[in-house]
Structures are given as structure tokens and as C-alpha cells.
Design an enzyme around this catalytic site. Structure first.
Site, PDB file in Angstrom:
ATOM      1  N   GLY A 100       5.779  -3.338  -2.980  1.00 23.92           N
ATOM      2  CA  GLY A 100       4.622  -2.462  -2.836  1.00 23.92           C
ATOM      3  C   GLY A 100       3.327  -3.236  -2.663  1.00 23.92           C
ATOM      4  CG  ASP A 261      12.166  -3.975 -10.566  1.00 22.93           C
ATOM      5  OD1 ASP A 261      12.647  -3.579 -11.644  1.00 22.93           O
ATOM      6  OD2 ASP A 261      10.951  -4.006 -10.345  1.00 22.93           O
TER       7      ASP A 261
HETATM    8  P1  AMP Z   1       6.332  -5.306 -11.099  1.00 15.54           P
HETATM    9  O1  AMP Z   1       6.245  -4.602 -12.420  1.00 15.54           O
HETATM   10  O2  AMP Z   1       5.126  -6.135 -10.789  1.00 15.54           O
HETATM   11  O3  AMP Z   1       7.595  -6.080 -10.965  1.00 15.54           O
HETATM   12  O4  AMP Z   1       6.330  -4.167  -9.999  1.00 15.54           O
HETATM   13  C1  AMP Z   1       7.201  -3.068 -10.028  1.00 15.54           C
HETATM   14  C2  AMP Z   1       7.068  -2.265  -8.763  1.00 15.54           C
HETATM   15  O5  AMP Z   1       5.735  -1.749  -8.621  1.00 15.54           O
HETATM   16  C3  AMP Z   1       7.334  -3.024  -7.483  1.00 15.54           C
HETATM   17  O6  AMP Z   1       7.943  -2.152  -6.582  1.00 15.54           O
HETATM   18  C4  AMP Z   1       5.957  -3.409  -7.022  1.00 15.54           C
HETATM   19  O7  AMP Z   1       5.885  -3.670  -5.647  1.00 15.54           O
HETATM   20  C5  AMP Z   1       5.166  -2.175  -7.403  1.00 15.54           C
HETATM   21  N1  AMP Z   1       3.742  -2.481  -7.592  1.00 15.54           N
HETATM   22  C6  AMP Z   1       3.194  -3.171  -8.591  1.00 15.54           C
HETATM   23  N2  AMP Z   1       1.858  -3.254  -8.448  1.00 15.54           N
HETATM   24  C7  AMP Z   1       1.541  -2.600  -7.323  1.00 15.54           C
HETATM   25  C8  AMP Z   1       0.313  -2.323  -6.614  1.00 15.54           C
HETATM   26  N3  AMP Z   1      -0.855  -2.748  -7.070  1.00 15.54           N
HETATM   27  N4  AMP Z   1       0.407  -1.604  -5.481  1.00 15.54           N
HETATM   28  C9  AMP Z   1       1.580  -1.171  -5.020  1.00 15.54           C
HETATM   29  N5  AMP Z   1       2.756  -1.390  -5.612  1.00 15.54           N
HETATM   30  C10 AMP Z   1       2.748  -2.098  -6.759  1.00 15.54           C
HETATM   31 MG    MG Z   2       8.720  -7.136  -9.846  1.00 19.57          MG
END
Ligand code: AMP
Ligand code: MG
Length: 511
Positions: A100, A261
Site C-alpha cells: 500500500g 504479511d
Molecule cells: P505494515 O503494518 O507496515 O506491515 O503494513 C500492513 C499493511 O498496511 C500493508 O498492506 C501496507 O502496505 C499497508 N500500509 C501501511 N501503511 C500504509 C500507508 N501509509 N498507506 C497505505 N497503505 C499502508
Molecule cells: Mg508489512
């Protein structure tokens, strides 16, 4: 000169990008471009890592560096794409996560002939952004840089940071408007358990097989073409994760968000969000503000790795049966996959014991070793002793074992189980019989003096975000790049916090 035959130049250096993921895994990504950013500034570039990739560090860190690593101008040969994946987050399944706010630029063969992904984080919205802005704030970007490099210096498999760029744009977070940034990350691959979950749930039955064979070719080539390769893949991932989590446990690392993930197939640590290092030893330690039930507490990490492995097994199961309707085949595949999941605790325990033997200076293997390690940890827990320093001080007492004062030299109180443990350790290491001049050095080579202490990390990130002062970040990074060296002039960075300083300390995802 033909346009297809570019001459390497400073303007367009030859980076040797290959894009196997883009070529072979159609259906598992969306081709996508990074967002334009107003005023990129290259804050940090990892010259050593660029060298390892065989890339011209000086050119890349030069005047065009900010545009390249901020996403304004495409690195020559990159084919940016957002990867698709699903995942269990804190136990709940999300069918569509994906990059994302990240983009894979491509792969390069490094100097050791290893294929490495180069990817952006914070490069803008993608088709997988859902409600998010696709951006990253400077603090979390520098945090990932710092902790990833610290983990690397500790010898723990990890994705690494190649560059950090300030975008000149602000991003809105709960804390208000924060400076934005883009991180460039290098990884053995970005394949995750969640990638398999996504492929397994897709309508295309061939996608899962293509992904699994791609993964095998990349990370477990000895399994390529083998009849039992998908079970073999599950086992290989399980063994890598068992070894990885054992290494985390050995340095007091708490990942904080071990969702499927965020669990790699390669066995590298990935996604330094709310992670933190434990100070006083307590297996129940949790720092992440969103981990309200302690699902990803320090002591729970091996269990969660096994839980994640079971999710990978479920995703791979369709590949392990020839005829989906044949109930006996399905049952046989489930039994085989279950046997792998059940073997995980044994793999983990063996890896953990290996880590503990090294940390306690125990050569060879003896029956009482596990109890010796557990009793030591019980002592630390009872006294809320600092995890990192207690191990490090074993080297100091190994230099000159003072029979009576040893407890205080280790920062522990005598009494209770202490005397018994100390006598056993002295016997087991041989120190009870004769001095062992080499033991202290051996212990110092495995027990770090420096880990990223939470307050030091916060201090460095605050200076960078609040006043643009990167000096504390640079200083801390330099210290953490030599974690096993004594570095007398950096003594303050080894200090544990006063208990009051840490009360209620929380980390945030920064998303
Ligand atoms: P994470 O917790 O960082 O591993 O992210 C979990 C999910 O949320 C993944 O699909 C990321 O791409 C999405 N994600 C995290 N932060 C953002 C953001 N600022 N904008 C869009 N998607 C995000
Ligand atoms: Mg992640």
C-alpha cells in the site's frame, strides 16, 4: 549507438536490474509508478551496501541521488510494481493487503551472486493502499534504517536500508503533520507467508504453483523439480524462521507485529515498525501500542512463528494433493504438513539452545545446558536485570572470576538461587578448575555491549524530525555498527534506562 545498448554513465549508471518477479509472477502485482515528491533531499546513503550490490555508490549518492531515491526519477532498469499479498493481522485474516506504500523496483545480483530485491517504502499510493496515503514519515523511516543496520551488525538476517530521502512534503498522522520520507530497502526477497495466502485464495489455480516454484528457485534451489518440493518448502521456511526467532531471542529483540504479511520466506527480519529491544528481562515484555493482548510479546514470538507457519501450510496444501477430490490424498497431505508444524518447536528449541550455549560460553553439548540457561534467565527475571548487560558482564567476570563478588560484578544480588547457578556455571565453563584467558573474548564476540536502546533511538529520531538535526542519528548508527566492540567513548549508549524512564514506554507503527 543503439538505444538498446546504453553506455554506463554518471547520468544513467548501469545497475544490472533484473525483474524476474515482474516477468514470472503476473497476477501477483500491479505495475505502478512512485509518486512525485516536491523537494527530495538524500539524508543517508549506505555506501557499504551499495558496494555489496556492485553499484556505483558515489554516483548514486551524488547530485541525482535525491531524485532517484525519492522516486522523482526512475533508477535505470527499474520496473516498479506493487506486490499483492494477504495476511493474518493479530490473528484476523485480511484477504487483500499488498504494497500500500511500497514498490519493488527490481532485483540485482550482488557481489556474492545472491539475488536481492530493491524496493521503496513510502513512495505513494498504489492500488493496494485502501484508506492509507501511501506515505511514510521520517521518524519510522530512520527507525527502520537504524534498527535494520543494528540487526545486521549483530549478525541477524535482515532486510537492509540503502537510502533515506526526505521528501519535502508533510504527512498527516495522529501526532499531526510530520516530515515525509522514502526508504530504499534491500531484501533477499519480499516474498511473505501472506504472498502465498493471496495466491492460494486467488481464482487462478496455476498462480500458487508459479509462486511456489519461483520461491523455490530463489531460496531453496536444491528442491527445484523434486516431487515433494512443496512440503520441502514448508520445512525450509520453518527451519529458517526457527533459527531467526532464536536469534531475536538472543538479543532481546521484540518484533512487535509478526503478522503473516511480515514473515518472510527468506528468513530475514522484515518491517521494523513497533519493534524494540528489551531492557530488563521479562518474557512478557510488549512495547507496541497496538499489541494490547501481548500476542507478540517477547516470550510469545516462537509460538507466533509456528502459528504463522501453520498458515503457510494451509496456503500450500492445494499443491500437496494431486487430485483435489481424493479425500485420502487430502488427509495424507494434512498429516504431512502437520508433522512439519509439529517439528517446529524442536527446531526452535535446538536453535535457541545453540544461541544460549554461545552466550553463556558453553562449549560442546551437555545434558544440563538447557537447565543452566533457563536458571540463568530465571535469575535475571527475578531481579529484573538488564538482559544485554547481564550477558555482556559474563565476559568481565570470566576475565577474573571473583568467587564471592561475582553476583555484584554481574549486576545481580547474591542469595536465592544465585550461589548454586554460579557454581554450576563455573564448573561447566571449566573456570572452576583453571583460568580460561580466551573465554572472555569469546563471550564478548557473541554478547553485544550495544543494542538500540529505546530512549537513544527516540532521542535520535526526535532530533531528526523536530529540528532536522541528524547528528544524534549518525552517532547512534556508528555505535550500533560495532555492537561487540567495547567503544569506551560510547559508554553512555550501553547504559540501561532508569526504571522510571521506561515506565509506560510504547512504540507505534507509524503508518
Ligand atoms: P505494515 O503494518 O507496515 O506491515 O503494513 C500492513 C499493511 O498496511 C500493508 O498492506 C501496507 O502496505 C499497508 N500500509 C501501511 N501503511 C500504509 C500507508 N501509509 N498507506 C497505505 N497503505 C499502508
Ligand atoms: Mg508489512
Amino acid at each position: 549507438m543503439k538505444p538498446t545498448d546504453p553506455t554506463p554513465s554518471a547520468a544513467e549508471p548501469a545497475l544490472g536490474f533484473d525483474n524476474t518477479y515482474a516477468r514470472e509472477l503476473g497476477g501477483l502485482y500491479a505495475a505502478w509508478q512512485p509518486a512525485q515528491v516536491p523537494a527530495p533531499v538524500l539524508l543517508r546513503f549506505n555506501h557499504a551496501l551499495a558496494d555489496e550490490l556492485g553499484w556505483p555508490a558515489d554516483v548514486l549518492a551524488g547530485p541525482a541521488g535525491a531524485d532517484w531515491f525519492g522516486g522523482k526519477r526512475l533508477l535505470p532498469g527499474a520496473e516498479p510494481l506493487a506486490q499483492a499479498y494477504a495476511g493474518h493481522q493479530f490473528g484476523g485474516y485480511s484477504p487483500q493487503l499488498g504494497d500500500g506504500r511500497a514498490l519493488l523496483l527490481g532485483e540485482v545480483m550482488d557481489r556474492h551472486d545472491q539475488r536481492r530485491d530493491v524496493a521503496f517504502k513510502g513512495s505513494g499510493r498504489t492500488p493496494f493502499s485502501r484508506g492509507g496515503d501511501g506515505k511514510a514519515a521520517l521518524g519510522p523511516v530512520l527507525r527502520e534504517y537504524l534498527i535494520g543496520e543494528a540487526m545486521h551488525a549483530l549478525g541477524i538476517p535482515t532486510t537492509r536500508a540503502l537510502a533515506a530521502v526526505a521528501t519535502g512534503e508533510s504527512v498527516r498522522r495522529e501526532a499531526g503533520a510530520l516530515p515525509g520520507a522514502v526508504l530504499t530497502r534491500v531484501a533477499a526477497s519480499h516474498l511473505r507467508v501472506g504472498t502465498f495466502q493471496w495466491a492460494s485464495a486467488s481464482a487462478d489455480p496455476d498462480l500458487l504453483r508459479r509462486l511456489a516454484d519461483y520461491s523455490i528457485a530463489r531460496h531453496d534451489p536444491e528442491l527445484s523439480g523434486q516431487p515433494g518440493r512443496y512440503l520441502g518448502l514448508l520445512e525450509a521456511v520453518g527451519k529458517r524462521q526457527a533459527a531467526l526467532v532464536a536469534r531475536w531471542m538472543g538479543v532481546g529483540f521484540i518484533h512487535g507485529v509478526m503478522n503473516t504479511d511480515n514473515m518472510t520466506i527468506s528468513g530475514e527480519t522484515i518491517d521494523y515498525g513497533p519493534c524494540a529491544f528489551m531492557d530488563a528481562y521479562d518474557p512478557a515484555t510488549v512495547f507496541s501500542s497496538i499489541d494490547r493482548n501481548g500476542r507478540y510479546a517477547y516470550g510469545n514470538q516462537p509460538h507466533m512463528a509456528r502459528w504463522n507457519l501453520a498458515r503457510l501450510a494451509e496456503a500450500l496444501l492445494p499443491l500437496m494433493v494431486q487430485t483435489p477430490d481424493a479425500e485420502d490424498q487430502v488427509q495424507a497431505a494434512i498429516a504431512e504438513a502437520t508433522a512439519v508444524i509439529d517439528a517446529f518447536p524442536g527446531w526452535y528449541q535446538a536453535a535457541w539452545l545453540g544461541v544460549m550455549r554461545a552466550k553463556l560460553g558453553l562449549e560442546g553439548e551437555e545434558a544440563g545446558d538447557e537447565a543452566l540457561a533457563q536458571d540463568w534467565l530465571a535469575l535475571l527475571a527475578e531481579q529484573s536485570a538488564d538482559f544485554t548487560l547481564s550477558f555482556r558482564r559474563l565476559a568481565d567476570v570470566a576475565d577474573h572470576p571473583p568467587p564471592q563478588e561475582a553476583a555484584s560484578a554481574l549486576g545481580l544480588a547474591p542469595g536465592g538461587a544465585w550461589a548454586d547457578w554460579w557454581a554450576r556455571w563455573m564448573r561447566r565453563t571449566g573456570l572452576a578448575d583453571a583460568p580460561r584467558p580466551a573465554l572472555a573474548a569469546t563471550l564478548r564476540a557473541v554478547n553485544p555491549r550495544f543494542v538500540p536502546r529505546n530512549l537513544r533511538v527516540e532521542e535520535a529520531l526526535d532530533a531528526a524530525t523536530e529540528s532536522g538535526d541528524l547528528a544524534p542519528f549518525e552517532r547512534l548508527l556508528a555505535v550500533l555498527q560495532r555492537p561487540f566492540d567495547e567503544q569506551p567513548d560510547a559508554a553512555a549508549y550501553a547504559e540501561p534506562p532508569a526504571p522510571a524512564q521506561m515506565a509506560g514506554y510504547r512504540t507505534f507503527c507509524g503508518t
